[in-house]
Design a protein around this motif. Structure first.
Motif, PDB file in Angstrom:
ATOM      1  N   ALA A 281       0.809  -1.216   0.000  1.00  0.00           N
ATOM      2  CA  ALA A 281       0.000   0.000   0.000  1.00  0.00           C
ATOM      3  C   ALA A 281       0.842   1.266   0.000  1.00  0.00           C
ATOM      4  N   ASN A 282       2.001   1.229   0.642  1.00  0.00           N
ATOM      5  CA  ASN A 282       2.813   2.435   0.757  1.00  0.00           C
ATOM      6  C   ASN A 282       3.813   2.560  -0.400  1.00  0.00           C
ATOM      7  N   GLY A 283       4.629   1.528  -0.631  1.00  0.00           N
ATOM      8  CA  GLY A 283       5.658   1.601  -1.671  1.00  0.00           C
ATOM      9  C   GLY A 283       5.138   1.236  -3.043  1.00  0.00           C
ATOM     10  N   GLU A 284       3.935   0.646  -3.108  1.00  0.00           N
ATOM     11  CA  GLU A 284       3.310   0.213  -4.357  1.00  0.00           C
ATOM     12  C   GLU A 284       4.212  -0.720  -5.161  1.00  0.00           C
ATOM     13  N   HIS A 285       5.035  -1.491  -4.457  1.00  0.00           N
ATOM     14  CA  HIS A 285       5.813  -2.509  -5.159  1.00  0.00           C
ATOM     15  C   HIS A 285       5.087  -3.850  -5.058  1.00  0.00           C
TER      16      HIS A 285
END
Length: 780
Positions: A550-554
């Motif tokens: 959700a945060n780094g979208e990796h």
């Protein structure tokens, strides 16, 4: 033809004629049995001989033969005296002692009397005119006829008198030189002897039968007394005025009074409290009164009676009584108390047509009612309707809280359903969580739909069971008769098709039958056949949808999703074939294939990328699930930590113990467990307490709701995130379709995101290509 109670041996010619002592004893015994008849016959015989002698002496005694007539008179007097002396006393003595001397002496006395009367016949034949001889012969023939009428002694008494006297007639005819005339006494002797023999044979059979019937009657009376004293039934008797007579103690006890109190009371008034027929008279009493009025025999008439203020049921049988003049004198019969048996029969009848749990009509009564409604419609050209109901999500409640709670819930459903349909239709239970409603007549086309909508609305309201608030729903399908079917079976089949379609629409809905549903059912059948061979034909394919941080979208993982491409049906939606596979248990081999193919593909991916595989309840309950999982991991060399098994709350419904054990064994191998569609069931918190999940997936319904500012959805997502953080679990938000939704979810604290915004399901080579990129922007 012999009487059925008399044997051929008892009617042998020796017995009939009284030739042996045993036969004479039999005649003596029977005559003694009728002593008054013996007395009357003896006096009648004496009177006949006296009159005959006086007439013959007056007509034929002259100066030249008065001495002979005097001797005849003396002989007849002595003979008559002997006969009178024998009398009934001697006959009774024979009957009691078994000595047949009385019968033997009667035969001798009668034969001697015949010889005495032969003397004047011979005298008239020798000295008198033909006219005088014939007159004397007429007098003797009269005595012969009288003798043949004797039915109190063996026939030899009459035959002996006849032959002896007719010998004199033959001799007199010959002395008169009337050879032809001498044949008359011969013919008379033969005919009289035959007639007497046949009459005596019939008489003997009748008397033996009477004697045995009397003995049987005594035996029956004894048995009846014993039956009433020791049995459960009782005897009753009334006179011609229908008043009780000869009331026995047992019958009096059944009436709740003493025998003296019941004696002479009106029968119908005592048992029914009625003095005359009336419209409000119970059917049984009315039938009984009619039978008594018409003097007809009856059997097993059930009547309700009042005994001591208590309602009882009696079963009465009776037959009219007639006296010796065939005049009606009353009724006699037997009765029994059948209250317990009737209550048992009523209970059995109730069980046969009503459901014991809900007290609603069962399938038998519903089909009977529907059949009657169809007949009425066909006769009057009207319409009726059948509605089939199925409870949505009932199985989850039943399996989670137990069958006892499920039964209590069904009882509440039945109460609501009955209150809705009372006075309008018949509601019943078909079995399980299936109900039906029969509407006898439809006033308008929308009546069935209005009632169905009301049922769905009322049954979907919350229930309180054992202190817990439960929510279920209902799906309804209907068929209109006779439009949608001319028979009960056809109408029920079509209503069931409509119900299936209503459930297929997602539940909580109403569907009315239409012919196209048959086509859908046939399509489903063909689809099932095609599904059974889909794996063998290579029609199944896996696609993969990315899951990102959700945060780094990796990229974090891919969820393996099943697709089916069929030559006949084309691309079949998972929403269509997955439920079909679960219904037919084809999901077990298909699920095993999906798990193996997903692991084979994931083994080619970078070490940090996981694969998510959905597992159905049927797979977890299969005994080979864990062995197959172990085999697949070993054969593909995929690390168990890279496999996350996704399950929904429904896996715990059928057998929670087996499902939990299978998941714990999978976790012991190193696999992760994700709880999918969290919050859409009933007992999610209970599952979280008993099993350590790695991920909780927030259903797309809450994500879409939060995106539209729904406060409940926002609150639920925040609560799930907070709970997951405290339990050390990650959260995945499903169905994120744009950047705004992704930002919202990120702000709410979800760990991972899945949805079209980051990637649609793709084929395996596309997924591998995506992973090979050194840098990418999934939001582009």
């Amino acid at each position: 033809m012999l009487h059925p109670s008399v044997t051929a041996g008892e009617l042998s010619w020796r017995n009939i004629l009284g030739l042996n002592a045993e036969a004479r004893r039999q005649w003596a015994d029977l005559a003694g049995f009728r002593g008054e008849a013996v007395t009357r016959w003896t006096l009648f015989r004496a009177l006949c001989h006296l009159i005959a002698f006086v007439v013959s002496a007056w007509l034929f005694a002259g100066a030249d033969n008065w001495l002979v007539f005097a001797a005849v008179g003396v002989a007849l007097a002595i003979n008559t005296g002997l006969s009178l002396r024998q009398g009934p006393r001697k006959w009774r003595g024979c009957a009691m002692t078994g000595v047949a001397s009385g019968a033997r002496q009667q035969i001798m006395v009668s034969t001697i009397a015949g010889l005495v009367w032969a003397i004047p016949l011979i005298l008239m034949g020798a000295t008198g005119s033909l006219h005088a001889f014939l007159g004397m012969q007429a007098i003797v023939l009269t005595l012969v006829i009288a003798a043949s009428m004797n039915d109190t002694a063996p026939p030899l008494t009459a035959i002996g008198f006849t032959i002896a006297s007719m010998l004199g007639a033959v001799a007199g005819s010959l002395l008169q030189q009337q050879v032809i005339l001498s044949l008359v006494p011969v013919v008379v002797s033969v005919l009289t002897s035959i007639g007497t023999y046949r009459k005596s044979r019939t008489l003997l059979a009748a008397r033996l039968t009477t004697r045995r019937l009397a003995d049987t009657s005594d035996t029956v009376s004894l048995l009846l007394r014993e039956f009433e004293e020791n049995g459960a039934d009782w005897l009753w008797q009334i006179d011609g005025a229908r008043r009780l007579r000869g009331v026995s103690p047992r019958f009096a006890f059944a009436l709740g009074m003493t025998a003296d109190e019941a004696e002479g009371k009106p029968f119908l008034q005592v048992i029914g409290g009625m003095t005359r027929d009336g419209d409000d008279t119970p059917h049984g009493l009315r039938e009984l009164a009619e039978k008594l009025k018409r003097q007809e025999s009856f059997s097993d008439v059930a009547v309700s009676v009042e005994v001591g203020g208590q309602l009882r049921w009696w079963e009465l049988s009776g037959t009219p009584i007639y006296d010796e003049k065939n005049a009606y004198v009353g009724f006699r019969g037997v009765g029994s108390d059948i209250t317990e048996r009737r209550e048992s029969d009523e209970k059995i009848a109730f069980l046969a047509r009503y459901d014991m749990l809900t007290r609603l009509p069962n399938r038998v009564l519903l089909t009977e009612r529907l059949g009657e409604a169809l007949k009425h419609c066909q006769r009057w050209r009207s319409r009726c309707a059948l509605m089939m109901l199925d409870l949505d999500r009932f199985k989850a409640v039943n399996d989670t809280l137990g069958h006892l709670a499920g039964d209590r819930l069904l009882s509440q459903v039945a109460t609501r359903l009955q209150s809705i349909t009372s006075g309008v239709a018949m509601a019943g239970r078909l079995g399980g969580d299936e109900f039906a409603v029969v509407l006898d007549t439809l006033d308008d086309s929308g009546q069935a739909e209005k009632l169905a909508r009301l049922i769905i609305e009322r049954l979907s309201e919350p229930y309180l069971v054992d202190g817990q608030t439960l929510y279920i729903g209902a799906s309804v399908g209907s068929a209109i008769g006779p439009r949608d079917g001319n028979s009960v079976e056809e109408l029920m089949r079509n209503a069931d098709l409509a119900l299936y379609q209503a459930k297929d629409d997602g539940g909580g809905s109403y569907c009315e039958y239409e012919p196209a549903l048959h086509q859908l059912a046939e399509e489903r059948r063909k689809l099932e056949l095609a599904l059974r061979s889909a794996l063998a034909r290579g029609e199944m394919q896996l696609v993969f949808q990315p899951v990102v941080d959700a945060n780094g979208e990796h990229l974090v993982s891919f969820e393996a999703l099943l697709r089916w491409q069929n030559k006949e049906f084309g691309t079949v939606s998972p929403a269509k074939f997955i439920p079909l596979a679960e219904d037919t248990r084809l999901i077990v081999p298909i699920g095993e294939w999906v798990l193996e193919q997903a692991c084979i593909e994931a083994a080619r991916w970078p070490e940090h990328i996981m694969v998510n595989v959905n597992v159905s309840p049927a797979q977890l309950l299969d005994a080979n699930f864990v062995p197959n999982l172990t085999r697949i991991l070993d054969s593909t060399a995929l690390k168990p930590s890279r496999l996350e098994i996704e399950v929904t709350e429904s896996v715990f419904m059928a057998d929670p113990t087996v499902a939990r054990m299978a998941l714990e064994q999978a976790m012991a191998l190193g696999c992760s467990i994700a709880l999918d569609d969290f919050g859409t069931g009933y007992s999610s918190l209970g599952y979280l307490r008993t099993l350590r999940f790695s991920t909780i997936k927030v259903d797309r319904l809450f994500v879409q709701g939060a995106a539209h500012g729904n406060r409940e959805s926002l609150a639920i997502i925040r609560a799930v995130v907070a709970m997951s953080d405290s339990l050390g679990m990650t959260t995945t938000a499903e169905g994120v379709e744009n950047g705004d939704e992704a930002a919202l979810i990120r702000s709410l604290g979800c760990t991972k995101i899945q949805g079209y915004h980051f990637g649609r399901p793709m084929e395996a080579d596309q997924a591998r290509s995506l992973m090979r990129r050194e840098s990418f922007s999934l939001s582009a």
